[in-house]
Scaffold this motif. Structure first.
Motif, mmCIF file in Angstrom:
data_model
loop_
_atom_site.group_PDB
_atom_site.id
_atom_site.type_symbol
_atom_site.label_atom_id
_atom_site.label_comp_id
_atom_site.label_asym_id
_atom_site.label_seq_id
_atom_site.Cartn_x
_atom_site.Cartn_y
_atom_site.Cartn_z
ATOM 1 N N LYS A 172 0.790 -1.059 -0.038
ATOM 2 C CA LYS A 172 0.076 0.071 -0.045
ATOM 3 C C LYS A 172 0.938 1.335 0.100
ATOM 4 C CE LYS A 172 -4.267 -1.704 2.274
ATOM 5 N NZ LYS A 172 -4.690 -1.881 3.686
ATOM 6 N N ALA A 173 1.871 1.105 0.928
ATOM 7 C CA ALA A 173 2.924 2.319 0.723
ATOM 8 C C ALA A 173 3.590 2.712 -0.462
ATOM 9 C CB ALA A 173 3.653 2.340 1.862
ATOM 10 N N LEU A 174 3.833 1.402 -1.254
ATOM 11 C CA LEU A 174 4.672 1.804 -2.514
ATOM 12 C C LEU A 174 3.611 2.220 -3.616
ATOM 13 C CD1 LEU A 174 6.747 -1.658 -2.441
ATOM 14 C CD2 LEU A 174 7.545 0.664 -1.989
ATOM 15 N N GLU A 175 2.428 1.595 -3.393
ATOM 16 C CA GLU A 175 1.452 2.000 -4.437
ATOM 17 C C GLU A 175 1.140 3.714 -4.355
ATOM 18 O OE1 GLU A 175 -1.513 -2.040 -5.310
ATOM 19 O OE2 GLU A 175 -1.909 -0.616 -3.652
ATOM 20 N N LEU A 176 0.914 4.048 -3.110
ATOM 21 C CA LEU A 176 0.630 5.497 -2.774
ATOM 22 C C LEU A 176 1.948 6.526 -3.392
ATOM 23 C CD1 LEU A 176 -1.153 7.394 -1.791
ATOM 24 C CD2 LEU A 176 -0.375 7.239 0.517
ATOM 25 N N TYR A 177 3.143 5.886 -3.065
ATOM 26 C CA TYR A 177 4.430 6.540 -3.592
ATOM 27 C C TYR A 177 4.389 6.625 -5.061
ATOM 28 C CZ TYR A 177 9.226 7.835 -4.457
ATOM 29 O OH TYR A 177 10.357 8.319 -4.834
ATOM 30 N N LEU A 178 3.921 5.556 -5.735
ATOM 31 C CA LEU A 178 4.051 5.566 -7.078
ATOM 32 C C LEU A 178 2.864 6.520 -7.673
ATOM 33 C CD1 LEU A 178 4.859 1.720 -7.503
ATOM 34 C CD2 LEU A 178 6.013 3.574 -8.681
ATOM 35 N N GLU A 179 1.646 6.680 -7.114
ATOM 36 C CA GLU A 179 0.831 7.558 -7.543
ATOM 37 C C GLU A 179 1.232 8.979 -7.486
ATOM 38 O OE1 GLU A 179 -2.921 4.382 -6.013
ATOM 39 O OE2 GLU A 179 -2.564 6.147 -5.130
ATOM 40 N N ILE A 180 1.708 9.342 -6.220
ATOM 41 C CA ILE A 180 2.348 10.583 -5.987
ATOM 42 C C ILE A 180 3.135 10.882 -7.371
ATOM 43 C CG2 ILE A 180 3.532 11.991 -4.633
ATOM 44 C CD1 ILE A 180 2.091 11.011 -2.301
ATOM 45 N N GLN A 181 4.196 10.040 -7.285
ATOM 46 C CA GLN A 181 5.277 10.368 -8.474
ATOM 47 C C GLN A 181 4.507 10.456 -9.862
ATOM 48 O OE1 GLN A 181 7.612 11.498 -7.382
ATOM 49 N NE2 GLN A 181 9.350 10.173 -6.965
ATOM 50 N N GLN A 182 3.485 9.650 -10.171
ATOM 51 C CA GLN A 182 2.970 9.562 -11.493
ATOM 52 C C GLN A 182 2.219 10.973 -11.683
ATOM 53 O OE1 GLN A 182 -0.110 6.392 -11.415
ATOM 54 N NE2 GLN A 182 0.976 5.648 -13.364
ATOM 55 N N ILE A 183 1.565 11.692 -10.482
ATOM 56 C CA ILE A 183 1.017 12.898 -10.822
ATOM 57 C C ILE A 183 2.293 13.984 -10.939
ATOM 58 C CG2 ILE A 183 -0.209 14.734 -9.449
ATOM 59 C CD1 ILE A 183 -1.606 12.530 -7.957
ATOM 60 N N ARG A 184 3.297 13.915 -10.156
ATOM 61 C CA ARG A 184 4.529 14.707 -10.185
ATOM 62 C C ARG A 184 4.967 14.889 -11.906
ATOM 63 N NH1 ARG A 184 10.479 13.794 -8.212
ATOM 64 N NH2 ARG A 184 11.305 15.906 -8.794
ATOM 65 N N PHE A 185 5.050 13.705 -12.446
ATOM 66 C CA PHE A 185 5.583 13.628 -13.674
ATOM 67 C C PHE A 185 4.784 13.376 -14.754
ATOM 68 C CE2 PHE A 185 9.098 11.883 -11.006
ATOM 69 C CZ PHE A 185 10.521 12.658 -11.537
ATOM 70 N N ASN A 186 3.374 14.154 -14.567
ATOM 71 C CA ASN A 186 2.640 14.232 -15.436
ATOM 72 C C ASN A 186 2.242 12.898 -16.250
ATOM 73 O OD1 ASN A 186 0.625 15.860 -16.856
ATOM 74 N ND2 ASN A 186 2.016 16.359 -18.421
ATOM 75 N N ARG A 187 2.116 11.754 -15.492
ATOM 76 C CA ARG A 187 1.612 10.634 -16.071
ATOM 77 C C ARG A 187 2.757 9.831 -17.172
ATOM 78 N NH1 ARG A 187 -2.039 8.344 -12.548
ATOM 79 N NH2 ARG A 187 -3.285 10.113 -11.906
ATOM 80 N N ALA A 188 4.011 10.342 -16.764
ATOM 81 C CA ALA A 188 4.876 10.068 -18.056
ATOM 82 C C ALA A 188 5.124 8.392 -18.033
ATOM 83 C CB ALA A 188 6.189 10.901 -17.891
ATOM 84 N N PHE A 189 5.004 7.876 -16.967
ATOM 85 C CA PHE A 189 4.915 6.351 -16.887
ATOM 86 C C PHE A 189 3.968 5.775 -15.975
ATOM 87 C CE2 PHE A 189 6.239 8.048 -12.515
ATOM 88 C CZ PHE A 189 5.740 7.070 -11.784
ATOM 89 N N ASP A 190 3.669 4.474 -16.458
ATOM 90 C CA ASP A 190 2.868 3.543 -15.800
ATOM 91 C C ASP A 190 3.550 2.582 -14.693
ATOM 92 O OD1 ASP A 190 0.865 3.522 -18.865
ATOM 93 O OD2 ASP A 190 0.584 4.773 -16.899
ATOM 94 N N PHE A 191 2.842 2.048 -13.971
ATOM 95 C CA PHE A 191 3.549 0.986 -13.092
ATOM 96 C C PHE A 191 2.645 -0.267 -12.746
ATOM 97 C CE2 PHE A 191 0.897 3.518 -9.956
ATOM 98 C CZ PHE A 191 0.504 2.420 -9.157
ATOM 99 N N ASN A 192 3.281 -1.314 -12.381
ATOM 100 C CA ASN A 192 2.586 -2.498 -12.386
ATOM 101 C C ASN A 192 3.047 -3.032 -10.880
ATOM 102 O OD1 ASN A 192 0.504 -4.573 -12.486
ATOM 103 N ND2 ASN A 192 2.192 -5.808 -13.169
ATOM 104 N N LEU A 193 2.311 -3.398 -9.825
ATOM 105 C CA LEU A 193 2.879 -4.147 -8.662
ATOM 106 C C LEU A 193 2.203 -5.492 -8.594
ATOM 107 C CD1 LEU A 193 3.586 -1.871 -5.550
ATOM 108 C CD2 LEU A 193 3.222 -4.586 -5.538
#
Length: 621
Positions: free
Chosen positions: A480-501
């Motif tokens: 859950k912590a990693l997913e939230l961190y990745l969501e924040i970084q996605q917003i910061r980088f304007n959805r320049a990347f996707d992720f899968n956990l």
């Protein structure tokens, strides 16, 4: 015309399926659910599609209830609540009270797992009302005991007593023998738990346990007996009747073939406590050692902590100061740090605020937006002040933590050392996120995204503070912590990347525990350095696998590859050094070795990126 005729024939063929055949199909999917959740979800979706085409509300509500139950087991709680709510509506239309009760109960369970006690209680009450209308006493007793669990978590002792008494009054009307046995056991356990603080409840715990013993013997329910004997032994230890407590513990071991490991561990500790009350130090040590052996087999840090606390109390009462001191130090080393609890409360309030706004349709956020439109400078000042306040709170928390560490004795255990290493990671992790918010806030005049970002950041900071104060956390919390961190970084980088956990289907994240925040630095490197310069199509894959009795983490990106990343020796080498030290400490304590590697996976112009792979122990909490 032929298409219409075919459609009509299809619907008629579906409607002609008997209710018995349909019920059998529902039960078959439930059996699939116990083996493979994804397959069960796929099959119930297929069945539901046909049911919805037919317009049969009765069958639709059964499919929706089963789908909601499946999503709950998959821990997709938000989706589960949506589907279960649809099931409730369909059941009401169809008049299917049994399925309605199941759906309402499932919604209560979901909210309970989310630690949202008020709606959980509301749904359990509604469930009890439906069971009451049906004169289903088994379901009614189950609902009452679910409410007892909620009231117990809220420490509402009077309510616990009220609903236990309601459940017990109906026991004679319950046909399900296992439900009766579980009700006696659960009610007695709740009373004994309260009895640690309020001794007047111990007699009720003893009375219900003795009734349970009589019932279990009459109906040959041997598997229930150890739990009753444990409660009786606990009551006698608390009332300082060691000889009677020893007799009940012996009864547990006489039923060892039907006793759980938990029951055997607690029975061993109760025997040790009884011998301590008899001033028999050797006897106490013998049974504490026995409990410790069993705890090592189940690899439970929680029971290790309970064991050391029990030793401390027993040895202190016996006047053995040296042994009590050792036990106390071990207990404190295992106990979750509580020095930031007041801070957690403030951040938890902030998180609750944003979660409530989300559930209520973000009403408060809209009001804030109106206020922001009226005074641009005021809202920016408020947000900046908010960030500064949170920053000061974070700095003060870590400063207090650091000072507390300096005050400990020079010779620290491996656990203490590992906690210190984690504290070196947290400031970088949190202040990097603060920097992200700062940059995001001043990107434009629209501060609504900044408010959303703040909500996620407040939740993230609370999680990081909480996880870093623990030696081990559940894999579910880590994810859950990693997913939230990745969501924040996605917003910061304007959805320049996707992720899968992804997590290996053979792993239950709720049962497995891991050292906290091990993967975060490598995910950060993948985003900040590996994907640097990519405006779109970035990808970060995080996989958690089970191999050869170990937990394998793999973090892979499709960036330029580590061989082509501009060196940042101080930052990256320090992060890797900290991680290797943590891995070394874990390996030394568990007498195991764990591999760690970072590799450039580029082999041609089209395939490139970095793969980080490391091993952790596969430990159940």
């Amino acid at each position: 015309m032929r298409t219409v005729i075919f459609h009509i024939v299809f619907l008629w063929s579906f409607l002609l399926i008997s209710q018995d055949d349909f019920s059998a199909e529902i039960e078959r999917i439930r059996s699939v659910q116990s083996v493979h959740l994804d397959s069960a979800l796929s099959e119930v979706d297929e069945l539901l599609s046909g049911v919805l085409e037919s317009g049969d509300d009765g069958r639709a509500c059964q499919c929706l209830e089963l789908k909601g139950n499946t999503l709950t087991k998959m821990r997709s709680y938000e989706d589960a609540l949506i589907v279960l709510d649809q099931a409730v509506d369909r059941c009401s239309l169809a008049g299917d009270k049994p399925t309605l009760a199941n759906a309402l109960n499932a919604m209560g369970v979901v909210f309970d797992r989310l630690d949202d006690h008020e709606p959980a209680l509301e749904y359990f009450i509604r469930t009890s009302q439906v069971y009451d209308e049906m004169d289903d006493y088994t379901g009614l007793v189950k609902s009452y005991m679910n409410m007892v669990s909620i009231f117990g978590q809220q420490e509402q002792v009077d309510k616990v007593k009220e609903y236990i008494e309601k459940a017990v009054r109906l026991i004679d009307k319950v046909d399900d023998l296992d439900r009766v046995a579980r009700t006696y056991s659960s009610a007695a356990a709740h009373y004994s738990e309260i009895g640690f603080k309020e001794r007047n409840y111990l007699d009720s715990a003893s009375l219900l346990s003795k009734r349970g013993v009589v019932f279990a013997k009459e109906h040959e329910l041997k598997e229930s007996l150890p739990d009753y004997y444990i409660v009786l032994a606990t009551v006698d230890v608390l009332q300082e009747r060691p000889n009677r407590a020893l007799a009940y513990c012996d009864s547990v071991f006489m039923n060892e073939e039907s006793a759980s490991y938990r029951a055997l561990i607690i029975a061993s500790m109760r025997k040790a406590e009884s011998y301590a009350q008899l001033k028999d130090f050797d006897g106490a040590i013998k049974w504490y050692d026995s409990a410790e052996v069993m705890i090592e087999e189940v690899e439970s840090l929680f029971y290790k902590m309970v064991l050391e606390e029990s030793k401390y109390e027993s040895f202190k009462a016996m006047g053995n100061t040296a042994a009590a001191l050792v036990a106390f130090e071990n207990f404190k080393a295992l106990e979750d740090s509580v020095f930031t609890m007041e801070k957690y409360g403030q951040i938890a309030d902030l998180e609750a605020k944003y979660e409530a706004e989300k559930k209520a349709g973000e009403i408060s956020a809209l009001k804030n937006q109106v206020a922001l439109q009226e005074a641009q400078s005021s809202r920016k000042t408020w947000i900046i002040a908010f960030i500064v306040g949170i920053t000061l709170l974070t700095i003060s928390s870590f400063w207090f933590y650091y000072q507390r560490k300096l005050s400990l004795e020079k010779e620290q255990s491996a656990i203490h050392k590992q906690q210190l290493l984690r504290s070196q990671i947290n400031p970088h992790f949190i202040f990097n996120s603060l920097s992200s918010i700062r940059g995001f806030l001043f990107d434009g005049n629209d501060t609504k995204p900044a408010i959303t970002y703040l909500g996620k950041f407040a939740k993230l900071m609370r999680m990081v503070l909480e996880l870093s104060s623990k030696e081990w956390v559940s894999l579910e919390e880590e994810i859950k912590a990693l997913e939230l961190y990745l969501e924040i970084q996605q917003i910061r980088f304007n959805r320049a990347f996707d992720f899968n956990l992804s997590v290996d289907p053979s792993i239950d994240p709720r049962e497995i525990i891991v050292p906290p925040l091990t993967a975060q630095p490598f995910i950060e490197n993948a985003i900040e350095h590996g994907l640097k310069g990519m405006d779109k199509n970035g990808r970060v894959e995080i996989a958690c696998l089970r191999e050869s009795g170990k937990l394998i983490f793999k973090i892979q990106d499709n960036g330029i590859g580590i061989d082509h990343v501009e060196p940042r020796k101080n930052h990256q080498s320090r992060a890797i050094q900290i991680f290797k030290e943590r891995l070394g400490i874990i390996g030394k304590r568990m007498k195991m070795t764990f591999s760690f590697s970072i590799a450039d996976i580029g082999n041609d112009a089209d395939i490139h990126g970095t793969l980080v792979t490391y091993e952790l122990p596969l430990v159940k909490g």
